[in-house]
Scaffold this motif. Structure first.
Motif, PDB file in Angstrom:
ATOM      1  N   GLN A 278       0.667  -1.839   6.475  1.00 22.02           N
ATOM      2  CA  GLN A 278       1.713  -0.895   6.074  1.00 22.02           C
ATOM      3  C   GLN A 278       2.927  -1.618   5.505  1.00 22.02           C
ATOM      4  O   GLN A 278       3.554  -1.146   4.553  1.00 22.02           O
ATOM      5  N   LEU A 282       4.571  -1.205   1.742  1.00 19.67           N
ATOM      6  CA  LEU A 282       5.990  -0.979   1.479  1.00 19.67           C
ATOM      7  C   LEU A 282       6.547  -2.034   0.524  1.00 19.67           C
ATOM      8  O   LEU A 282       7.348  -1.734  -0.358  1.00 19.67           O
ATOM      9  N   TYR A 286       8.342  -1.122  -2.962  1.00 22.81           N
ATOM     10  CA  TYR A 286       9.782  -1.280  -3.099  1.00 22.81           C
ATOM     11  C   TYR A 286      10.233  -2.647  -3.618  1.00 22.81           C
ATOM     12  O   TYR A 286      11.365  -2.796  -4.075  1.00 22.81           O
TER      13      TYR A 286
END
Length: 290
Positions: A278, A282, A286
């Motif tokens: 995870q 991310l 980002y």
């Protein structure tokens, strides 16, 4: 659904349930991922794991709140918080409730020992008056912002004044508005029967401590006895201590990790638990634009 509502629904569901104790975010996440429906933030475990000292009232309210906030951040099930004596008198309890509610507690447990308290299965305990504890319960109820935040009232009176006083206190704490009753450290099977037959119409906790004062019973027996919650507050802490000790012995004796594989989780299990996949997702979402 709020975690406070989730815990209230757990109390209303048929049958009993096991409540394992967590002492940090890792243990809290493991409890949830193993399939348990709630987590107990153990005061003894936090003292042992975070301070390295016995459960004799050394932790502060803020230290407990910080650990609970971190547990809450990585889990999705209700957290029941051991708040010891409320960390002072009824006025201190008010601040404790505010802080723990902000930290994400779904239920807060307060006991009637004098401060500083001791582990419920230690000798040499003392309790405050029934009237003072009733004041603490009422202060907690009046302070909570969420009416679904459960207040659990624990009495340690058996070891100090005997079963009759513990039962009398339990009735008074129920009358004061507690959501759950916790009579700590009954020493016989007959005590267990007496607790639930004498104080009816409210969920009860049984605290099962390996090597402690209360006889160990199964979840099936817990349900037959009329207890709602089977608390195993420091079972996983103690298994962790055992596992760490055994692996250190092998490492010291053999000077190699070759024979540790049966004592440790795999690389993949570790990264899965701590959500590396995870995190990478991310990062991709980002950070690639930088």
């Amino acid at each position: 659904m709020k975690k406070t509502q989730m815990f209230q629904l757990l109390l209303q569901e048929p049958g009993s349930f096991i409540l394992p104790g967590a002492y940090d975010s890792m243990s809290a996440r493991l409890i949830e991922e193993t399939g348990f429906k709630a987590i107990y933030a153990t005061g003894a475990g936090i003292s042992n794991a975070q301070l390295g000292w016995a459960d004799v009232g050394l932790t502060t309210m803020k230290e407990v709140a910080d650990v609970v906030a971190r547990m809450n951040d990585v889990t999705t099930v209700p957290i029941i918080v051991d708040a010891d004596t409320g960390f002072g008198n009824a006025i201190n309890v008010m601040r404790t409730v505010r802080e723990l509610e902000r930290a994400g507690a779904a239920a807060i447990q307060i006991e009637d020992q004098v401060s500083p308290k001791k582990c419920g299965h230690f000798s040499g305990k003392a309790v405050i008056s029934q009237e003072e504890m009733v004041g603490k319960i009422k202060a907690a109820l009046d302070t909570r912002l969420d009416e679904n935040l459960a207040i659990i009232a624990r009495t340690d009176a058996i070891a100090v004044n005997g079963m009759n006083d513990a039962i009398e206190r339990a009735h008074a704490y129920k009358e004061a508005g507690s959501d759950v009753i916790f009579i700590e450290a009954p020493t016989t099977f007959e005590h267990l029967k007496q607790i639930t037959s004498s104080v009816k119409g409210i969920p009860h906790i049984i605290n099962l401590v390996e090597g402690g004062k209360t006889p160990l019973v199964s979840l099936e027996e817990v349900e037959e006895l009329g207890f709602k919650i089977m608390l195993c507050a420091n079972t996983i802490l103690r298994t962790a201590i055992k596992g760490i000790t055994e692996s250190l012995k092998v490492l010291k004796k053999e000077g190699s990790q070759e024979n540790l594989h049966d004592l440790i989780c795999t690389w993949e299990e570790r990264q899965n638990l701590f959500k590396l996949k995870q995190v990478k997702e991310l990062e991709k979402e980002y950070l690639n634009s930088l």
